[in-house]
Each structure stands twice: as C-alpha cells, then as structure tokens.
Scaffold this motif. Sequence first.
Motif, PDB file in Angstrom:
ATOM      1  N   ASN A 157     113.549 132.653  67.717  1.00 39.17           N
ATOM      2  CA  ASN A 157     113.335 133.908  66.972  1.00 39.17           C
ATOM      3  C   ASN A 157     114.575 134.790  66.886  1.00 39.17           C
ATOM      4  O   ASN A 157     114.755 135.516  65.915  1.00 39.17           O
ATOM      5  CB  ASN A 157     112.132 134.671  67.527  1.00 39.17           C
ATOM      6  CG  ASN A 157     112.283 135.073  68.966  1.00 39.17           C
ATOM      7  OD1 ASN A 157     112.959 134.393  69.741  1.00 39.17           O
ATOM      8  ND2 ASN A 157     111.682 136.169  69.352  1.00 39.17           N
ATOM      9  N   GLY A 213     112.925 120.045  72.684  1.00 38.89           N
ATOM     10  CA  GLY A 213     112.702 120.565  74.033  1.00 38.89           C
ATOM     11  C   GLY A 213     111.746 119.696  74.819  1.00 38.89           C
ATOM     12  O   GLY A 213     111.911 119.485  76.025  1.00 38.89           O
ATOM     13  N   ASP A 218     112.528 118.195  80.512  1.00 39.34           N
ATOM     14  CA  ASP A 218     112.319 117.778  81.900  1.00 39.34           C
ATOM     15  C   ASP A 218     113.631 117.345  82.551  1.00 39.34           C
ATOM     16  O   ASP A 218     113.900 117.660  83.716  1.00 39.34           O
ATOM     17  CB  ASP A 218     111.305 116.633  81.977  1.00 39.34           C
ATOM     18  CG  ASP A 218     109.895 117.105  81.638  1.00 39.34           C
ATOM     19  OD1 ASP A 218     109.753 118.296  81.279  1.00 39.34           O
ATOM     20  OD2 ASP A 218     108.953 116.296  81.716  1.00 39.34           O
ATOM     21  N   THR A 232     114.254 131.370  77.876  1.00 43.95           N
ATOM     22  CA  THR A 232     113.482 132.306  77.062  1.00 43.95           C
ATOM     23  C   THR A 232     112.630 131.486  76.112  1.00 43.95           C
ATOM     24  O   THR A 232     113.156 130.638  75.382  1.00 43.95           O
ATOM     25  CB  THR A 232     114.397 133.262  76.273  1.00 43.95           C
ATOM     26  OG1 THR A 232     115.224 133.961  77.194  1.00 43.95           O
ATOM     27  CG2 THR A 232     113.588 134.283  75.493  1.00 43.95           C
ATOM     28  N   GLY A 233     111.328 131.750  76.135  1.00 46.96           N
ATOM     29  CA  GLY A 233     110.415 130.999  75.274  1.00 46.96           C
ATOM     30  C   GLY A 233     108.982 131.310  75.643  1.00 46.96           C
ATOM     31  O   GLY A 233     108.687 132.371  76.214  1.00 46.96           O
ATOM     32  N   ARG A 240     105.546 125.350  82.847  1.00 46.16           N
ATOM     33  CA  ARG A 240     105.924 123.957  83.147  1.00 46.16           C
ATOM     34  C   ARG A 240     107.258 123.918  83.923  1.00 46.16           C
ATOM     35  O   ARG A 240     107.422 123.151  84.865  1.00 46.16           O
ATOM     36  CB  ARG A 240     106.039 123.170  81.829  1.00 46.16           C
ATOM     37  CG  ARG A 240     106.386 121.727  82.050  1.00 46.16           C
ATOM     38  CD  ARG A 240     106.383 120.924  80.758  1.00 46.16           C
ATOM     39  NE  ARG A 240     106.893 119.583  81.016  1.00 46.16           N
ATOM     40  CZ  ARG A 240     106.173 118.599  81.538  1.00 46.16           C
ATOM     41  NH1 ARG A 240     104.909 118.793  81.829  1.00 46.16           N
ATOM     42  NH2 ARG A 240     106.716 117.413  81.761  1.00 46.16           N
ATOM     43  N   GLY A 255     106.241 135.143  76.970  1.00 52.39           N
ATOM     44  CA  GLY A 255     105.466 135.741  75.890  1.00 52.39           C
ATOM     45  C   GLY A 255     104.941 137.127  76.212  1.00 52.39           C
ATOM     46  O   GLY A 255     105.149 137.658  77.305  1.00 52.39           O
ATOM     47  N   ALA A 256     104.245 137.719  75.220  1.00 52.15           N
ATOM     48  CA  ALA A 256     103.763 139.086  75.386  1.00 52.15           C
ATOM     49  C   ALA A 256     102.671 139.401  74.376  1.00 52.15           C
ATOM     50  O   ALA A 256     102.492 138.672  73.390  1.00 52.15           O
ATOM     51  CB  ALA A 256     104.920 140.063  75.209  1.00 52.15           C
ATOM     52  N   GLU A 381      99.171 136.069  72.547  1.00 50.68           N
ATOM     53  CA  GLU A 381     100.359 136.475  71.791  1.00 50.68           C
ATOM     54  C   GLU A 381     100.197 136.085  70.321  1.00 50.68           C
ATOM     55  O   GLU A 381      99.920 134.941  70.006  1.00 50.68           O
ATOM     56  CB  GLU A 381     101.587 135.783  72.379  1.00 50.68           C
ATOM     57  CG  GLU A 381     102.851 136.145  71.643  1.00 50.68           C
ATOM     58  CD  GLU A 381     104.100 135.619  72.340  1.00 50.68           C
ATOM     59  OE1 GLU A 381     104.145 134.419  72.652  1.00 50.68           O
ATOM     60  OE2 GLU A 381     105.029 136.420  72.555  1.00 50.68           O
ATOM     61  N   LEU A 409     105.376 142.724  79.098  1.00 54.98           N
ATOM     62  CA  LEU A 409     106.809 142.733  78.776  1.00 54.98           C
ATOM     63  C   LEU A 409     107.275 144.138  78.389  1.00 54.98           C
ATOM     64  O   LEU A 409     108.025 144.779  79.122  1.00 54.98           O
ATOM     65  CB  LEU A 409     107.095 141.728  77.654  1.00 54.98           C
ATOM     66  CG  LEU A 409     108.560 141.527  77.286  1.00 54.98           C
ATOM     67  CD1 LEU A 409     109.373 141.071  78.478  1.00 54.98           C
ATOM     68  CD2 LEU A 409     108.712 140.529  76.142  1.00 54.98           C
TER      69      LEU A 409
HETATM   70  P1  NAD Z   1     109.106 127.534  73.025  1.00 57.29           P
HETATM   71  O1  NAD Z   1     108.629 127.781  74.407  1.00 57.29           O
HETATM   72  O2  NAD Z   1     108.326 126.612  72.176  1.00 57.29           O
HETATM   73  O3  NAD Z   1     110.595 126.994  73.031  1.00 57.29           O
HETATM   74  C1  NAD Z   1     111.640 127.682  73.663  1.00 57.29           C
HETATM   75  C2  NAD Z   1     112.737 126.705  74.018  1.00 57.29           C
HETATM   76  O4  NAD Z   1     112.220 125.799  75.000  1.00 57.29           O
HETATM   77  C3  NAD Z   1     113.218 125.843  72.862  1.00 57.29           C
HETATM   78  O5  NAD Z   1     114.608 125.610  72.994  1.00 57.29           O
HETATM   79  C4  NAD Z   1     112.460 124.542  73.075  1.00 57.29           C
HETATM   80  O6  NAD Z   1     113.117 123.427  72.509  1.00 57.29           O
HETATM   81  C5  NAD Z   1     112.466 124.468  74.582  1.00 57.29           C
HETATM   82  N1  NAD Z   1     111.402 123.613  75.161  1.00 57.29           N
HETATM   83  C6  NAD Z   1     110.267 123.172  74.580  1.00 57.29           C
HETATM   84  N2  NAD Z   1     109.574 122.412  75.459  1.00 57.29           N
HETATM   85  C7  NAD Z   1     110.274 122.397  76.607  1.00 57.29           C
HETATM   86  C8  NAD Z   1     110.079 121.811  77.881  1.00 57.29           C
HETATM   87  N3  NAD Z   1     109.005 121.071  78.155  1.00 57.29           N
HETATM   88  N4  NAD Z   1     111.010 122.030  78.844  1.00 57.29           N
HETATM   89  C9  NAD Z   1     112.089 122.798  78.603  1.00 57.29           C
HETATM   90  N5  NAD Z   1     112.337 123.367  77.413  1.00 57.29           N
HETATM   91  C10 NAD Z   1     111.448 123.174  76.424  1.00 57.29           C
HETATM   92  O7  NAD Z   1     109.251 128.993  72.339  1.00 57.29           O
HETATM   93  P2  NAD Z   1     109.631 129.336  70.843  1.00 57.29           P
HETATM   94  O8  NAD Z   1     108.459 128.998  69.980  1.00 57.29           O
HETATM   95  O9  NAD Z   1     110.966 128.800  70.487  1.00 57.29           O
HETATM   96  O10 NAD Z   1     109.798 130.934  70.965  1.00 57.29           O
HETATM   97  C11 NAD Z   1     108.716 131.795  70.921  1.00 57.29           C
HETATM   98  C12 NAD Z   1     108.304 132.234  72.313  1.00 57.29           C
HETATM   99  O11 NAD Z   1     109.425 132.798  72.989  1.00 57.29           O
HETATM  100  C13 NAD Z   1     107.269 133.344  72.260  1.00 57.29           C
HETATM  101  O12 NAD Z   1     106.286 133.076  73.229  1.00 57.29           O
HETATM  102  C14 NAD Z   1     108.065 134.586  72.611  1.00 57.29           C
HETATM  103  O13 NAD Z   1     107.331 135.629  73.164  1.00 57.29           O
HETATM  104  C15 NAD Z   1     109.055 134.041  73.570  1.00 57.29           C
HETATM  105  N6  NAD Z   1     110.190 134.939  73.681  1.00 57.29           N
HETATM  106  C16 NAD Z   1     110.332 135.721  74.791  1.00 57.29           C
HETATM  107  C17 NAD Z   1     111.377 136.632  74.894  1.00 57.29           C
HETATM  108  C18 NAD Z   1     111.531 137.518  76.096  1.00 57.29           C
HETATM  109  O14 NAD Z   1     112.585 138.133  76.236  1.00 57.29           O
HETATM  110  N7  NAD Z   1     110.543 137.619  76.961  1.00 57.29           N
HETATM  111  C19 NAD Z   1     112.313 136.715  73.863  1.00 57.29           C
HETATM  112  C20 NAD Z   1     112.144 135.914  72.740  1.00 57.29           C
HETATM  113  C21 NAD Z   1     111.084 135.008  72.659  1.00 57.29           C
END
Ligand code: NAD
Length: 482
Positions: A157, A213, A218, A232-233, A240, A255-256, A381, A409
């Motif tokens: 994002n 990812g 893993d 961040t994700g 996991r 997430g949030a 979320e 968050l």
């Molecule tokens: P995602 O969790 O699907 O992916 C995030 C990253 O993790 C990507 O690079 C992805 O390839 C990788 N990934 C996927 N599976 C993985 C695994 N099993 N092990 C390790 N890495 C893996 O998230 P997204 O859809 O890219 O982003 C949206 C999410 O991110 C939302 O939940 C949002 O709230 C969160 N987010 C949080 C913040 C924060 O500061 N708290 C900021 C931005 C986004």
Amino acid sequence: MRVFDGKLLIGGNWVSSISGLCEEVKSPYNGEVVGIAAVANVEDIDMAISAAEEGFAIWRRTPAHQRAAIMMKAAALADERIEEIAQIISSENGKSLLEARGEAGRCGEIIRLGAFEGSQLYGDSLPLDANKGTGQEKIGFTLRQPVGVVVAISPFNYPALLVMHKLSPALSSGNSVVLKPAQSTPLTALALAQCFVDAGLPAGVLNVVTGSGTQLGDALVRDSRVRKISFTGSTAVGTRITQLAGVKKLSLELGASSPVIVMDDADLELAARAVSIGGYINAGQVCISVQRVIVHEKIKRDFLDALKPLVEKINVGDPKADGTEVGTLINERETNRVVASIRNAVDQGAVLITGGEKNGNIITPAIVSEVDPSSNIAQEELFGPAVVVSTTDSLKQALHIANSTPYGLGSGIFTREVNSAIQAAREIDSGVVHVNWTPLWRADLMPYGGFKASGIGKEGVRSAIEEMTEVKTVILHGQSWQ
Ligand code: NAD
C-alpha cells in the motif's frame, strides 16, 4: 529497460534469479504491463542472506560518519528521482500521481533522518560501585551496536514509504538488509535500492529479493543467520511469522480498524473535513485509515450532512490523469472483497449513504451508516474507501466501542472539551491517539506502531533504530589500589 527490471540485488550486483523466472508487473488500473520482476526461490534467498552476512562484516566496522555520508548521498539521489519513483509507484500500485508524488517526496527526508539518528548510538556509564561488594576498580558501560542481518518485508500500500521506514534505520545504524517487497509492487523498492547502490553502499549491505511471500516467507523468517525481522503487512502473516521465527528480534506492523470519536461538542466542519480525507486517501488502503466513526447521537445528522458532500467531491479515476485524487484498489480480488463487505453490511441493516459502486478496480468513496459496532464491517479490517458510522450517547460508551476490536493501531477524537481529550488519550488502547484529527497522520520521526493484534514494536526512525540495535554491557576489571 531499467537496470533493475527482472533482476534481484544480491551482493552488490543486479542478477537474474537462479531459476531465470520473471513475472510481469501490471497496472491495477488498466492491466498494462509496467515492468518485469524476477521470481526468486529459496536458493536465491540463501544467497541473499549469505551476501548480507558478508555485507554486515564490512558495514558494522564502517565508522558512523562514513555510513552517514553514504546515506546522505542516497537521500540526494532519492530527491533527484522523485518524479521517476512517483511514476513507478502510481503505475504498479494504482494510487493517484498526486499521492505518489507525496510519497516519493518523503523518501529523501526519511533517509536523512536515519543518517542523523544512526550516528547517535549513545550508551550509558554504569555506577558499578553502587552494587555492594564492588569498588571503584571497575568501570562499566554500554555500547549500542547493530543486530546484524535484518529481513525487511513490506506491503503493497505504501511501496516507497514503508520500505524506507525499514531501510533507513537498518542501514544507518550499521545493519545489513535482505528486503522482500510486496509481490504486486516490487519495482518501487528496486528503484529505491538503486539510490543506495549509486550512493556507494558496499556490496551485500542491501539485498533485494522479489517474488511470492507465500513461497519465500518461511525461508526468510526461519533462517538463524537473520537476527531481526521487520515486517509490515496483515495480522494473519504477522501471526505466522511469530510462530516460525525462533529466537530473533521481531517488529510487526499489522492490521487495524481505526476508530474516530466525534463528540457533541466537536467542531463538526473540522471533523467532517478530516474524516473525508482520512477515510479515503489511497482508496482507504492505509493501516491508519479511518474505518469506524463513532458519533454522538445528538449531532449525527449534522455530521453526516457535513461529511456527505465532501466525500462525494473526491475525484476518483485514472491514477495518472490530472486532477485525480484517489485511484484504484490493488487488484480485482481486493476490490470484490471490499464491495462484498459493504453489501453484507447493508444486508444486515446498515444504510449506504453514498458510494460503494465498482468500476474496474475503482470503488466510489462510501459512507455506511447505522452500523452495529459488533458487525464484521466494523470488527474486521476493511482496507477500502469506506467509513462506517455508529452512534453513542456518552464518552464512556464511545471509548468502549473504540476499544472493542482486536486491533489498536491509531485512533482519534474530536472534542473541544479538554477532559474528554485527556480521557481518550489515556483510555484508548492504540499506539497513537490524535486529538482533533484522525489517525491518518504521521510524522516520520514519531514512534509509530500498534497495540493488541496491530503489532509488536515501534517504527519511526529513532524508535526503529532502537529495535534494530542491541545493547552490550562492557566491564573493565581493574585492581584495587591503595
Ligand atoms: P500481506 O500480509 O499480504 O503481505 C505483506 C508482505 O508479506 C508482502 O511482501 C508479502 O509478499 C509478504 N508475505 C506474504 N506471505 C508471507 C509469509 N507467509 N511469510 C512472510 N512474508 C509473507 O499484506 P498486504 O496485503 O501487502 O498489505 C496490507 C496489510 O498490511 C493490511 O493488513 C495493512 O493493515 C497492513 N499494514 C500495516 C501497516 C502498519 O504500519 N501497521 C502499514 C501498512 C500496511
């Protein structure tokens, strides 16, 4: 072709993946191919981590002022390349050029903040003689030093900003990095990595691997040569990671479902204007996006009357067109998920006041009212361009609703009453509380991170450096003298 198209950055070189596989990166707006990314496998990961170990051996012994000089050069290059980086962000992510330029423009600043903070790794002297049985013959102090190999995993994002919030603190404080950007937005990360390569970062200090990812995660997370994971994700992937990482440091930005309380003494124009920005920037795909508005029942009608025209005025459309404020969601699956979530809420009795129409991967900005705070659209979320509105008859109840999701968050309260502001600041369980603004606001130097299911640890350059370094205690044992 750009130097990084279809390549990984390993050991200072732009190289093809071992399998030779590449994939197309496509615009979420019109499906056009906007670049090519290499598809790494676990052997590439192994090589990247080995290269990072070698890079760390050099970088940890590089004086802080030399590290800072390279960081400053990288910052200058990021500034020079703002337009190029903005175009890449908008192409692969679908956000408007207006937003992409703002994002690209912050990269140089974040690197400069890191260059400064990374040169300020102070320690403490220890008053050892306050410990019974210890005299003045010993001197103790602490050294703060980099942890080693940092794995940085970033989401789609904010493909530049959230990469920078990992690279800047990690590199400036002497760590080496293996970066794995989101599969849908790898090109921005590669373009930023090029700034560091061109600035003279030694080989192996920064490595970038692209791909899935699920396939690579893993291997990155489990590897015992990695000393720190900065992720961040989503909360699902973050969870996991906690299960697989073993003994290493973790920062998880997850997430949030961010709440905003609007009390009956609030400045309604201000609240409506702030929500019309904070709920819809980046098509609501922001972890600190306003998701839930908890409005006092006495002013609900007036608040909605003020909000609706502002939301309807948001210019959505072709991300690259002049005047577009908000572009697309990241892909069709996400677009369908958000539309379905709004429809389900309406089926359960909520009222769609405006928006929610799908056109390709664009959703018109939506307001959903009469929402039960315990329903899915409030609790889960949403990550889309809609805010959901529910009512309250007291601050106490509003705070209870604000805290009622698994997340924590960001949050906000609109009130003119100091007591209400203080109570909210104390009682809302979120990493940041805004008074008279929404959670969608961030200064890159401030501590930033979630409570509860929103994560572990803090970003913001100084805080991230603390988390990417560790304290070593050193004791000099002298002999007592007469
Ligand atoms: P995602 O969790 O699907 O992916 C995030 C990253 O993790 C990507 O690079 C992805 O390839 C990788 N990934 C996927 N599976 C993985 C695994 N099993 N092990 C390790 N890495 C893996 O998230 P997204 O859809 O890219 O982003 C949206 C999410 O991110 C939302 O939940 C949002 O709230 C969160 N987010 C949080 C913040 C924060 O500061 N708290 C900021 C931005 C986004």
